[in-house]
Design a protein around this motif. Structure first.
Motif, PDB file in Angstrom:
ATOM      1  N   THR A 155      -7.940 -11.100   2.957  1.00  0.00           N
ATOM      2  CA  THR A 155      -7.644  -9.672   3.034  1.00  0.00           C
ATOM      3  C   THR A 155      -8.244  -8.937   1.834  1.00  0.00           C
ATOM      4  N   TRP A 174       4.539  -5.931  -1.453  1.00  0.00           N
ATOM      5  CA  TRP A 174       5.229  -5.251  -0.375  1.00  0.00           C
ATOM      6  C   TRP A 174       5.001  -5.953   0.964  1.00  0.00           C
ATOM      7  N   ARG A 175       3.775  -6.373   1.225  1.00  0.00           N
ATOM      8  CA  ARG A 175       3.484  -7.064   2.485  1.00  0.00           C
ATOM      9  C   ARG A 175       4.224  -8.397   2.566  1.00  0.00           C
ATOM     10  N   ARG A 176       4.292  -9.110   1.459  1.00  0.00           N
ATOM     11  CA  ARG A 176       4.991 -10.402   1.473  1.00  0.00           C
ATOM     12  C   ARG A 176       6.484 -10.195   1.717  1.00  0.00           C
ATOM     13  N   ARG A 185       7.860  -7.731   3.246  1.00  0.00           N
ATOM     14  CA  ARG A 185       8.068  -7.275   4.623  1.00  0.00           C
ATOM     15  C   ARG A 185       7.989  -8.447   5.597  1.00  0.00           C
ATOM     16  N   ARG A 186       7.059  -9.394   5.342  1.00  0.00           N
ATOM     17  CA  ARG A 186       6.978 -10.569   6.201  1.00  0.00           C
ATOM     18  C   ARG A 186       8.232 -11.423   6.064  1.00  0.00           C
ATOM     19  N   LYS A 187       8.725 -11.563   4.840  1.00  0.00           N
ATOM     20  CA  LYS A 187       9.939 -12.343   4.632  1.00  0.00           C
ATOM     21  C   LYS A 187      11.116 -11.711   5.360  1.00  0.00           C
ATOM     22  N   GLY A 230      10.959  -9.788   7.999  1.00  0.00           N
ATOM     23  CA  GLY A 230      10.772  -9.937   9.428  1.00  0.00           C
ATOM     24  C   GLY A 230      11.178 -11.308   9.902  1.00  0.00           C
ATOM     25  N   ARG A 231      10.848 -12.352   9.138  1.00  0.00           N
ATOM     26  CA  ARG A 231      11.254 -13.713   9.522  1.00  0.00           C
ATOM     27  C   ARG A 231      12.765 -13.879   9.470  1.00  0.00           C
TER      28      ARG A 231
END
Length: 511
Positions: free
Chosen positions: A262, A501-503, A505-507, A509-510
């Motif tokens: 990315t 922030w992306r990490r 948000r992924r955490k 979501g899981r």
């Protein structure tokens, strides 16, 4: 042999950098951006040049009592003094500001009306407004805004002796807010609108001052230290990881030298390698600015200032053990009545009066004759030799700034007090490797450096502000270097914020 140990160590480096980065990248970005602001706008302070420029002239001294007559009712005429000065500095009246010898270092001065000899104790609203009006000059209206112990622009410990402070807002072009001492009535800080507004995005957040002056005050120092240590570890771990993952020879399957797919990760990796050294230096030196564990306190005994002065400063009557003193009128005549302040001092066994104009260095006058005078160079060097109970190695005369004695812009944290030239540097052979800087014009000690403080100069001042004289003297080269490094660090931090922030948000979501 356990081949899993290097793998585990590498994994811990990744995790340390990842999660400390997630927690601290916002602080990193804030420190870089606010640091750039601080290059040009500092925390509000009243510099000595500003103070004297705003003092009204003393005039001819008509109607003012001589020092001995003014101090006598308060019982201070024959008392050894640490400070004695005369200025229109409190309530719009000429006053003597006096501190007896032996008074606590940060104790307020006693204020004596120079016309009546009355000790002025209470500083009320009218007196504070009168001080502000004298400071601002004619034609400037002012609003009284009450008293306070501390606000966003008065956290400095140097103001403790003046609390509570009176806050006065001037109707001038700069929208200046003045803070008037609650103990002496002097204006002790000015905060123009520009300094206040930029201060909130500069020094106020850079030094984590939202934690000061409230219930979080006891935790401010520990919070700053913890964030600085954690930030240094995060930057160090990221640098090691970045070097390990960068292909200096060959490329990854994607054709890039970085393995990250990315754009945010790629930019973070590349920027980290370029600006990691500056980032580590800034975060670590910020930690050093807090003097952790008292690292830079050497425990050296105080200087023997009495030996430099050659006896106590005292104001007595013309008869008796004290020599006749020149009158105020005689002391004010050499400057034509434009003197802003008279300050009585002792140097090499003589009593001198420093007549301070609105700008520049003071005129040195003999207290007995009011004639312009100079301190004898040989006598001054003999007195300097007795400042420290150790052999004097040498006394150097500095005509130019160097790595340990140099000037910064007035708005910077180390920009005050002024650093006049030439200056004498006395080097002593004591266990602390003491250096003392003395002003040959006034005989005043301008500063003291020992081995611990010289280490602080490198670990804090040099690494944090890049105050290397050859660079400071070649502005805007200094500005260009600092801006490139600061903006690079801010970009590095911003990419870290995106990744974090992306990490998160992924955490989430899981979960």
């Amino acid at each position: 042999m356990d081949w899993t140990r290097p793998v585990r160590a590498k994994r811990w480096l990744f995790l340390t950098h990842r999660w400390l980065g997630v927690l601290l990248c916002g602080f990193f970005a804030m420190w870089f951006v606010s640091g750039i602001v601080m290059m040009y706008v500092g925390y509000p302070q009243l510099t000595e040049a500003e103070r004297t420029a705003h003092l009204p002239p003393l005039g001819s001294g008509t109607g003012l009592r001589e020092p001995d007559a003014a101090l006598a009712p308060a019982g201070l005429a024959l008392v050894p003094l640490a400070e004695l000065r005369l200025a229109v500095a409190s309530g719009g009246h000429a006053v003597y500001l006096v501190r007896p010898e032996g008074a606590p270092p940060r104790s307020p001065a006693t204020v004596i009306d120079a016309a009546t000899g009355e000790v002025l104790r209470a500083v009320d609203a009218p007196r504070a407004l009168a001080s502000a009006a004298a400071w601002a000059g004619p034609g400037v209206a002012a609003d009284y805004e009450g008293t306070l112990q501390e606000d966003a622009f008065t956290h400095s410990r140097g103001l403790d002796m003046h609390r509570p402070l009176h806050r006065v807002r001037l109707h001038d072009a700069d929208g200046t807010v003045l803070y008037v001492s609650g103990t002496t009535g002097e204006v002790v800080r000015d905060a123009p609108r520009t300094e206040r507004l930029w201060g909130y995005v500069g020094t106020w957040i850079h030094w984590l001052y939202p934690l000061r002056g409230n219930a979080l005050q006891p935790y401010w120092s520990a919070t700053v230290n913890t964030l600085a240590v954690a930030g240094t570890l995060a930057a160090l771990a990221g640098t090691v990881v970045g070097l390990q993952r960068w292909r200096f020879r060959g490329r990854y399957r994607s054709g890039a030298r970085t393995p990250y797919p990315t754009p945010a990760m790629r930019w973070h990796h590349a920027l980290g390698l370029v600006f990691s050294a500056a980032t580590i230096a800034w975060i670590f030196s910020g930690f050093m600015s807090m003097n952790p564990w008292k690292l830079f306190d050497s425990g050296a005994p105080p200087l023997n200032l009495a030996a430099l002065q050659g006896g106590p400063l005292a104001v007595g009557p013309p008869q008796g053990p004290h020599p006749p003193a020149a009158s105020l009128a005689a002391l004010l005549t050499p400057t034509g009545g434009t003197t802003r302040e008279l300050r009585w001092v002792r140097a090499t066994g003589r009593t001198l009066v420093l007549a301070q104009p609105a700008q520049g260095a003071p005129e040195v006058l003999d207290a007995a004759t009011a004639a312009p005078t100079a301190i004898d160079a040989a006598a001054l060097r003999e007195a300097i030799a007795r400042l420290v109970a150790a052999p004097l190695v040498r006394v150097d005369t500095l005509a130019h700034y160097d790595l340990y004695y140099y000037a910064r812009a007035p708005h910077t944290m180390t920009g005050a007090p002024a650093k006049p030239l030439p200056v004498l540097r006395a080097v002593f052979a004591d266990e602390h490797a003491t250096w003392v800087h003395v002003d040959p014009l006034t005989g005043a000690v301008l500063g003291r450096l020992d081995g611990h403080r010289r280490a602080s100069r490198w670990l804090f001042a040099m690494l944090h502000s890049w105050d290397w004289v050859p660079l400071l003297e070649r502005r805007p080269l200094w500005d260009a270097v600092m801006l490139v490094l600061g903006l690079g660090g801010a970009a590095l931090s911003a990419t870290g914020m995106v990744i974090g922030w992306r990490r998160l948000r992924r955490k989430a979501g899981r979960a």
